[in-house]
Design a protein around this motif. Structure first.
Motif, mmCIF file in Angstrom:
data_model
loop_
_atom_site.group_PDB
_atom_site.id
_atom_site.type_symbol
_atom_site.label_atom_id
_atom_site.label_comp_id
_atom_site.label_asym_id
_atom_site.label_seq_id
_atom_site.Cartn_x
_atom_site.Cartn_y
_atom_site.Cartn_z
ATOM 1 N N LEU A 1 0.957 -1.130 0.214
ATOM 2 C CA LEU A 1 0.051 -0.113 -0.016
ATOM 3 C C LEU A 1 0.871 1.257 0.007
ATOM 4 C CD1 LEU A 1 -2.685 1.528 0.069
ATOM 5 C CD2 LEU A 1 -2.623 1.011 2.775
ATOM 6 N N PHE A 2 1.767 1.265 0.921
ATOM 7 C CA PHE A 2 2.568 2.724 1.062
ATOM 8 C C PHE A 2 3.853 2.601 0.184
ATOM 9 C CE2 PHE A 2 0.288 1.899 5.098
ATOM 10 C CZ PHE A 2 -0.295 3.015 5.257
ATOM 11 N N ALA A 3 4.407 1.564 -0.396
ATOM 12 C CA ALA A 3 5.548 1.611 -1.212
ATOM 13 C C ALA A 3 5.175 1.462 -2.409
ATOM 14 C CB ALA A 3 6.576 0.589 -0.623
ATOM 15 N N ALA A 4 4.382 0.829 -2.791
ATOM 16 C CA ALA A 4 3.992 0.285 -4.282
ATOM 17 C C ALA A 4 2.799 0.893 -4.877
ATOM 18 C CB ALA A 4 4.000 -1.305 -4.395
ATOM 19 N N HIS A 5 1.623 0.901 -4.365
ATOM 20 C CA HIS A 5 0.569 1.115 -4.760
ATOM 21 C C HIS A 5 0.186 2.458 -4.541
ATOM 22 C CE1 HIS A 5 -4.015 1.540 -5.192
ATOM 23 N NE2 HIS A 5 -3.963 0.703 -6.051
ATOM 24 N N GLY A 6 0.199 3.066 -3.317
ATOM 25 C CA GLY A 6 -0.161 4.349 -2.895
ATOM 26 C C GLY A 6 -1.690 4.701 -2.562
ATOM 27 N N LEU A 7 -1.834 5.804 -2.019
ATOM 28 C CA LEU A 7 -3.133 6.135 -1.697
ATOM 29 C C LEU A 7 -3.592 7.040 -2.329
ATOM 30 C CD1 LEU A 7 -2.591 6.679 2.299
ATOM 31 C CD2 LEU A 7 -3.758 4.865 1.197
ATOM 32 N N GLY A 8 -3.297 7.321 -3.513
ATOM 33 C CA GLY A 8 -4.061 8.370 -4.556
ATOM 34 C C GLY A 8 -5.017 7.898 -5.024
ATOM 35 N N SER A 9 -5.502 6.910 -5.342
ATOM 36 C CA SER A 9 -6.950 6.519 -5.958
ATOM 37 C C SER A 9 -7.955 6.385 -4.880
ATOM 38 C CB SER A 9 -6.708 5.102 -6.575
ATOM 39 O OG SER A 9 -6.573 4.221 -5.416
ATOM 40 N N GLY A 10 -7.655 6.246 -3.531
ATOM 41 C CA GLY A 10 -8.570 6.358 -2.509
ATOM 42 C C GLY A 10 -8.733 7.707 -2.163
ATOM 43 N N LEU A 11 -7.769 8.638 -2.075
ATOM 44 C CA LEU A 11 -8.221 9.777 -1.706
ATOM 45 C C LEU A 11 -8.995 10.639 -2.814
ATOM 46 C CD1 LEU A 11 -4.667 10.707 -0.223
ATOM 47 C CD2 LEU A 11 -6.524 10.343 0.980
ATOM 48 N N GLN A 12 -8.768 10.263 -4.220
ATOM 49 C CA GLN A 12 -9.510 10.715 -5.106
ATOM 50 C C GLN A 12 -10.752 10.502 -4.989
ATOM 51 O OE1 GLN A 12 -7.489 10.151 -9.098
ATOM 52 N NE2 GLN A 12 -5.655 11.232 -8.423
ATOM 53 N N GLN A 13 -11.147 9.193 -4.665
ATOM 54 C CA GLN A 13 -12.588 8.755 -4.718
ATOM 55 C C GLN A 13 -13.321 9.630 -3.495
ATOM 56 O OE1 GLN A 13 -12.974 4.582 -4.489
ATOM 57 N NE2 GLN A 13 -14.947 4.574 -3.681
ATOM 58 N N VAL A 14 -12.626 9.533 -2.433
ATOM 59 C CA VAL A 14 -13.360 10.528 -1.399
ATOM 60 C C VAL A 14 -13.603 11.853 -1.421
ATOM 61 C CG1 VAL A 14 -13.074 11.128 1.333
ATOM 62 C CG2 VAL A 14 -12.157 8.739 0.492
ATOM 63 N N LEU A 15 -12.558 12.480 -2.361
ATOM 64 C CA LEU A 15 -12.760 13.841 -2.695
ATOM 65 C C LEU A 15 -13.847 13.860 -3.664
ATOM 66 C CD1 LEU A 15 -8.857 14.987 -2.918
ATOM 67 C CD2 LEU A 15 -10.635 15.729 -1.106
ATOM 68 N N ARG A 16 -14.006 13.184 -4.609
ATOM 69 C CA ARG A 16 -15.005 13.089 -5.639
ATOM 70 C C ARG A 16 -16.500 12.969 -5.007
ATOM 71 N NH1 ARG A 16 -11.496 9.825 -8.989
ATOM 72 N NH2 ARG A 16 -12.827 8.099 -8.431
ATOM 73 N N ASP A 17 -16.618 11.971 -3.997
ATOM 74 C CA ASP A 17 -17.700 11.694 -3.327
ATOM 75 C C ASP A 17 -17.650 12.062 -2.033
ATOM 76 O OD1 ASP A 17 -20.144 10.668 -2.870
ATOM 77 O OD2 ASP A 17 -19.957 9.057 -3.156
ATOM 78 N N PRO A 18 -17.895 13.064 -1.436
ATOM 79 C CA PRO A 18 -17.768 13.463 -0.085
ATOM 80 C C PRO A 18 -18.686 12.593 0.802
ATOM 81 C CG PRO A 18 -18.296 15.511 -1.285
ATOM 82 C CD PRO A 18 -18.595 14.572 -2.122
ATOM 83 N N VAL A 19 -19.462 11.728 0.372
ATOM 84 C CA VAL A 19 -20.132 10.790 1.238
ATOM 85 C C VAL A 19 -19.380 9.776 1.652
ATOM 86 C CG1 VAL A 19 -22.162 9.052 1.116
ATOM 87 C CG2 VAL A 19 -22.349 11.270 -0.121
ATOM 88 N N GLY A 20 -18.156 9.474 0.957
ATOM 89 C CA GLY A 20 -17.279 8.524 1.334
ATOM 90 C C GLY A 20 -16.456 9.017 2.691
ATOM 91 N N LEU A 21 -16.515 10.396 3.023
ATOM 92 C CA LEU A 21 -15.976 10.621 4.391
ATOM 93 C C LEU A 21 -17.040 9.958 5.325
ATOM 94 C CD1 LEU A 21 -15.229 14.273 3.543
ATOM 95 C CD2 LEU A 21 -13.507 12.473 4.012
ATOM 96 N N LEU A 22 -18.269 9.791 5.010
ATOM 97 C CA LEU A 22 -19.219 9.257 6.059
ATOM 98 C C LEU A 22 -18.546 7.598 6.247
ATOM 99 C CD1 LEU A 22 -22.435 10.921 5.480
ATOM 100 C CD2 LEU A 22 -20.714 11.240 7.201
ATOM 101 N N ALA A 23 -18.433 7.240 5.228
ATOM 102 C CA ALA A 23 -18.095 5.783 5.115
ATOM 103 C C ALA A 23 -16.825 5.450 5.781
ATOM 104 C CB ALA A 23 -18.010 5.449 3.711
ATOM 105 N N VAL A 24 -15.887 6.369 5.804
ATOM 106 C CA VAL A 24 -14.441 6.450 6.449
ATOM 107 C C VAL A 24 -14.729 6.333 7.838
ATOM 108 C CG1 VAL A 24 -12.182 7.435 6.688
ATOM 109 C CG2 VAL A 24 -13.239 7.202 4.682
#
Length: 243
Positions: A116-139
């Motif tokens: 997660l932290f060395a190969a893939h990264g968190l970019g896609s997950g953060l973008q998904q949360v930013l595009r859909d603020p409801v994702g913050l409630l899920a988090v």
């Protein structure tokens, strides 16, 4: 509630059984502490210290006993699992503390973290949360689930050592929800047993991370990767020795 007492007050309290008079109590306390006490001194301690605290009761005891209300106390407490249910859950999850399982969990989490932290990264997950603020409630919701599962780790660690956990509850600590498990019975365990009970919550956070990683492998939901990162921060926060 817990009342902190001096050794003198504690010994006086221990010798009060409803039948001994102050002179008899003074003799026993003197022998225990190695210092001379008189019956008048015992009467003074009972009248000015123990009666107001509600530790000793008689016709002169106050109608409403004092109750501590410290700033950092847990407010609005509620019970999630009563003692019997918490003990049953701890017994059910107890096998997760077997050494081979612990080694496997730690190794798998290390592999997930590297990916997660060395190969893939968190970019896609953060973008998904930013595009859909409801994702913050899920988090937020999954973070609360992680915190509740964390408490099951304390209960299971307590049961693995042979002690019985108490209730699992929730309250408000300062401004945010906080879960707790009564593991007072673990104090009779060895140092290793107490340490297992204390670290059991963090260990169950690792298991929760593996569960999220497994769900991500099936659904490819990037928001789960954000929850994994937040769970790591939650674990670090648990280790801080201050608010």
């Amino acid at each position: 509630q817990v009342i902190q007492m001096s050794p003198l007050l504690y010994q006086v309290t221990c010798q009060i059984d409803g039948s001994r008079d102050p002179d008899a109590i003074a003799g026993l306390v003197s022998a225990e502490l190695g210092r001379t006490m008189t019956g008048d001194q015992v009467r003074y301690l009972i009248t000015t210290k123990l009666l107001p605290l509600g530790i000793v009761a008689d016709q002169d005891a106050p109608a409403r006993l004092p109750k501590a209300s410290p700033l950092l106390a847990l407010r609005a407490r509620g019970t999630l699992l009563p003692e019997r249910a918490a003990c049953a859950a701890g017994t059910l999850l107890r096998p997760l503390f077997r050494p081979p399982v612990i080694v496997a969990v730690v190794a798998c989490v290390a592999a997930v973290d590297y990916w997660l932290f060395a190969a893939h990264g968190l970019g896609s997950g953060l973008q998904q949360v930013l595009r859909d603020p409801v994702g913050l409630l899920a988090v937020f919701g999954l973070t609360l689930v992680s915190a509740a599962f964390h408490e099951c780790g304390h209960a299971a660690g307590c049961r693995y050592g042979g002690a019985r956990p108490g209730v699992v509850g929730v309250g408000i600590y300062l401004v945010w929800p906080s879960f707790f498990t009564n593991v007072t019975d673990s104090y009779r365990l060895s140092r290793a047993g107490r340490l297992r009970t204390d670290l059991g919550g963090l260990y169950f956070n690792l298991i929760f991370i593996l569960a999220l990683a497994g769900i991500y492998s099936v659904t490819s939901a990037g928001i789960l990767l954000v929850v994994i990162a937040v769970t790591h921060l939650e674990m670090l926060e648990q280790l801080l020795p201050f608010v």
